[in-house]
Design an enzyme around this catalytic site. Structure first.
Site, PDB file in Angstrom:
ATOM      1  N   CYS A 152       0.819  -1.219   0.000  1.00 36.25           N
ATOM      2  CA  CYS A 152       0.000   0.000   0.000  1.00 36.25           C
ATOM      3  C   CYS A 152       0.849   1.263   0.000  1.00 36.25           C
ATOM      4  CB  CYS A 152      -0.945   0.011   1.191  1.00 36.25           C
ATOM      5  SG  CYS A 152      -2.259  -1.215   1.029  1.00 36.25           S
ATOM      6  N   HIS A 153       1.739   1.390   0.997  1.00 38.78           N
ATOM      7  CA  HIS A 153       2.516   2.628   1.080  1.00 38.78           C
ATOM      8  C   HIS A 153       4.001   2.381   1.291  1.00 38.78           C
ATOM      9  CE1 HIS A 153      -1.652   3.509   2.293  1.00 38.78           C
ATOM     10  NE2 HIS A 153      -1.496   4.480   1.413  1.00 38.78           N
ATOM     11  N   GLY A 154       4.399   1.148   0.996  1.00 38.90           N
ATOM     12  CA  GLY A 154       5.822   0.866   0.946  1.00 38.90           C
ATOM     13  C   GLY A 154       6.545   0.706   2.270  1.00 38.90           C
TER      14      GLY A 154
END
Lengths: 175, 288, 417
Positions: free
Chosen positions: A139-141
């Site tokens: 999703c956001h690393g």
């Protein structure tokens, strides 16, 4: 008009009003509580609040995702190299400092059991990925190491270890 | 004056109403009652407003269910955990866990699709499908036990059913089941044509029941209780116990419901008394 | 009655609010100071009791909807899930089920009170008609609610009632299929009944608001039926009637609680604990007790009348029984309102009440027994004769007893008697 008798009857009246009001209040509270309590997890949900899982079938280097309280839980049988790698990391490098020992049970070091939701916004990270050989959240690393500790990215905390214990060498009780 | 006259009128009227309804009821039930057999009401520990289940009886009833009934009848709403829950048969959690482990349940996520049951699982079905159940039972479908005790009842003639509202009689189901289990005859009465594969029962509607007499003397070995007493191993005792078990199965929270109810009623009566006193105080001196 | 307003905003904030949303003024006028006849008896508390019943049903209903599943495969078990597993679900579900019966018990008392004391007469016709509309809406709501547990009675009740519409000539069958969402009662039926069962109580609440509005224009009727003349005849609603109504509610809750906690299933039917089965009809299918009078009327027409077949005839009769209630303000033209001053009316009214009990009783009896069949028809006949013949005729021939000139005179007379 105001006589003594009337005065004392006023007192009695006030007492009666207060008593009636108090009893009404008790009744209202007794009614309101079950109306709220019904929102709490029901008996069939609570029955699954604690589960037992047999880990004997998980070979080294494999992860199984099981469901506990409706949440995905990783049960990872780590390789010796992964354990080694996790133990070698100095705490100073960690955003949320925790030792590998704190995240596993003594005598069962290869076993890593964690709630599989990224501590950023709840996505399920991908295993054996990212530059720390642990997990990578698509999703956001956010990236986690082989002990499930946050190493990089927006997540603030390590992957959460649920309360669990080893009933025997092959059986864990989670919850 | 008007109020009093009105009240008198109402009272006279209510008495007249009751008399008419009574007359009506007697006439029409006499006309309608044909062959409905009389069902003997039993004395149950869970009857009445203070009723609670007898743990030992529920354990014996469960034994009857498990050893005899459950080979054909399901109980899909029964979870193993229920057996250790408050107000029930009172098995320990360890006993329930061990019991559950003796059974297998379907679980698509398990290897081979089956795994040993845990306390949270429901009682496994005896047959894979309704068709299997019918095939194994001469075309008849053995009903599920989960709420069966509430799906059966005793039909009381007028005016007796009215009294039930005041005695809170809710035990028609177990009364019927008990009667049914004791109502078998080896031979149907003269002139009754019993279809092939059916059995004659006094209480089953139509009398021809597909279930063979399930209980017989001594088929279940009761253990002695803590005082060393073993109950008679008779059809009468078995059926009494299993009927009680089925009532618990259908209404597992009966005891706590009645206990709460008692507190609620006491509260309401007290509260109504206070309200009446307050209302009178407020209205004191007002001509109305 | 805003001309009687005595509200003076006590502070600058209240004044500010009063200029924008005069809610305090409104409450004071309509809930606190509203002039109410001082001679209302306990039969008048049932209006407040009904508001309580509606509230109980809405609150418990919203809770049940949180745990219920409107799908034919799961509905039955989800109701059992509520009874077995949800915290306090056994009692909440019982309150809702018993609450339906309590609602109707209060509703019938409220209607019969109005019929005796002539509360439908001018200038309260709209008030009365709104009440009948509420009654019909509540019946529809209760019927659809009874389908939701998806037991045998639910299913067959839904089948029979939706079948009623097929009696309408030409379009009947299409209407029936439209209502069911299929050729038989099934999953679409259950889903829409759930949706409507959730919606209708709020519409009922809205009509109740209109009903109370229509009440507050002419003010309450009262046991002697003589209109309020001046302030000596009335009391402010609060604290006199708030307290009297509250007492009525608490007393009403006692039998309510008795059923909820000690006999929650006694008002229902054992067959509804068998999951719906479209292949087997229960041997003895009856609606819930509160719909029985109208069920008797429906069944009583078992003969064809000219070109109207018996099925349509039954539906017309049932609709007619509602219509009679709607138009009763124009059927009973007697100038005296209260039955207390009508010596002949009193007895026909008493017979009407007995007759209604008879209609209820017959709804649960087997109509194939000749005696039941005849009695049922007699009861149905009297129901209509009462409205269509007795009330209009009595209005013309009856000599009422002398009326008190005012409420306060009547009250004082009683006190000195």
């Amino acid at each position: 008009m105001a006589t003594q008798a009337e005065h004392s009857s006023t007192n009695r009246r006030d007492f009666l009003y207060v008593a009636t009001g108090a009893v009404a209040g008790v009744g209202a509270a007794a009614v309101v509580w079950p109306l709220i309590n019904q929102l709490n997890p029901d008996a069939s949900t609570l029955a699954l609040a604690t589960i037992e899982y047999d880990i004997s079938a998980i070979p080294e280097g494999q992860t199984v995702t099981i469901t506990w309280r409706g949440l995905p839980v990783f049960v990872r049988h780590r390789t010796a190299a992964e354990v080694e790698e996790a133990k070698a990391v100095p705490l100073s490098e960690l955003k949320d400092p925790e030792t590998d020992e704190q995240r596993t049970k003594e005598g069962h070091e290869p076993w890593l059991i964690m709630i599989a939701n990224c501590t950023h916004l709840g996505c399920v990270p991908t295993g054996e990925a990212g530059e720390f050989d642990g997990w990578f959240c698509p999703c956001h690393g956010s990236e986690y190491d082989t002990a499930g500790r946050i190493r990089k990215g927006p997540a603030p905390k390590n992957l959460v270890v649920p309360p669990y214990e080893f009933v025997s060498d092959t059986l864990v009780r989670i919850g | 004056m008007i109020g009093v006259a009105q009240f008198m009128f109402k009272t006279k009227f209510i008495i007249a109403a009751l008399a008419v309804v009574a007359g009506l009821g007697v006439v029409s039930t006499q006309a309608a009652e044909g062959e409905a057999p009389h069902i003997e009401k039993q004395s149950w520990s869970f009857g009445g407003i203070f009723g609670t289940y007898d743990q030992n009886q529920l354990q014996r009833g469960f034994q009857v269910f498990r050893e005899v009934c459950s080979s054909c009848h399901g109980a899909r709403l029964l979870a193993f955990r229920n057996l250790s829950e408050e107000g029930g048969p009172g098995f320990s959690e360890a006993q329930v866990k061990a019991l559950a482990a003796e059974y297998e349940v379907d679980d698509p996520s398990a290897e081979g699709g089956r795994r040993p049951a845990v306390a949270a699982d429901r009682w496994p079905e005896p047959f894979a499908s309704e068709q299997d159940a019918r095939d194994a039972n001469g075309g008849a479908l053995p009903p599920d036990f989960s709420v069966l005790a509430k799906a059966r009842g005793v039909h009381d003639a007028f005016p007796y059913w009215i009294f039930n509202y005041f005695t809170a009689y809710q035990e028609g189901g177990p009364d019927y089941i008990h009667a049914l289990l004791n109502g078998y005859h080896e031979e149907p009465p003269e002139g009754f044509v019993l279809p092939e594969g059916k059995y004659y029962n006094d209480y089953f509607p139509g009398h021809a029941i597909g279930m063979p007499p399930p209980l017989s003397e001594g088929v279940i070995a009761y253990e002695a209780d803590e005082n060393g007493v073993t109950l008679p191993q008779t059809v009468e005792q078995y059926s009494y116990d299993v009927s009680a078990f089925m009532m618990w199965l259908a209404d597992p929270h009966l005891a706590s419901r009645k206990q709460t109810g008692f507190a609620v009623l006491v509260f309401l009566v007290l509260f109504a008394g206070l309200m009446l006193a307050t209302k009178r105080k407020i209205w004191a001196g007002i001509e109305h | 009655m805003s001309e009687h307003s005595t509200y003076v905003p006590g502070s600058a904030v209240e004044k500010w609010l009063d200029d924008r949303l005069p809610i305090i003024r409104f409450s004071k006028e309509h809930l606190m100071d509203f002039p109410t006849p001082k001679n209302l008896n306990y039969w008048w508390t049932f209006g407040a009791i009904l508001v309580m019943c509606l509230g109980i049903q809405i609150v418990t209903g919203i809770i049940l909807a949180m745990h219920y599943t409107p799908n034919i495969a799961m509905a039955f078990d989800s109701v059992e899930h509520i009874r077995r597993d949800v915290n306090g679900g056994r009692v909440i579900q019982a309150v809702h089920a018993v609450g339906a019966s309590a609602f109707f018990a209060a509703l019938y008392i409220h209607i019969f009170r109005g019929l005796f004391f002539g509360s439908y007469k001018a200038p309260r016709e709209i008030l009365w008609i709104l009440g009948v509309v509420i009654f019909i809406l509540v019946m529809a709501t209760a019927f659809m609610g009874y389908v939701l547990p998806w037991g045998q009675m639910s299913f067959w009740g839904a089948t029979v009632i939706t079948n009623i519409f097929s009696a309408i000539p030409l379009v009947g069958n299409s209407i029936m299929e439209l209502l069911r969402g299929g050729f038989a009662v099934g999953n679409p039926t259950l889903n829409r009944f759930f949706s409507l069962h959730y919606l209708l109580p709020f519409i009922v609440a809205a009509v109740v608001a209109l009903h109370i509005w229509a009440l507050h224009v002419p003010g309450n009727n009262n046991p002697i039926g003589v209109e309020v003349k001046d302030s000596r005849d009335t009391l402010p609603f609060h604290p006199y009637y708030t307290m009297k109504d509250a007492l009525g509610m608490v007393v009403f809750l006692i039998p309510f609680a008795w059923f909820v906690f000690f006999a929650p299933d006694i008002l229902g039917h054992p067959d509804n604990y068998i999951q719906a089965n479209s292949q087997v009809t229960p041997t003895h299918i009856v609606p819930e007790w509160y719909l029985l009078p109208f069920y008797t009327i429906l069944r009583a027409i078992d003969f064809n009348v000219l070109f109207i077949d018996s099925k349509l005839g039954g539906v017309i009769a049932m609709g007619g029984s509602m219509l009679c209630l709607l138009v009763v303000p124009w059927l009973d033209t007697a100038r005296v309102r209260s039955g207390s001053f009508r010596p002949l009316f009193k007895w026909f009214y008493a017979l009407f009440v007995l007759n209604f009990i008879g209609l209820t009783y017959m709804g649960a009896q087997d109509p194939s027994v000749p005696l039941n069949n005849i009695l049922g028809k007699v009861f149905v006949a009297y129901y209509f004769i009462y409205f269509l013949v007795i009330l209009p005729v009595l209005s013309r021939i009856e000599t009422p007893k002398p009326l008190p000139t005012s409420i306060s005179e009547s009250v004082l007379g009683k006190a000195h008697a």
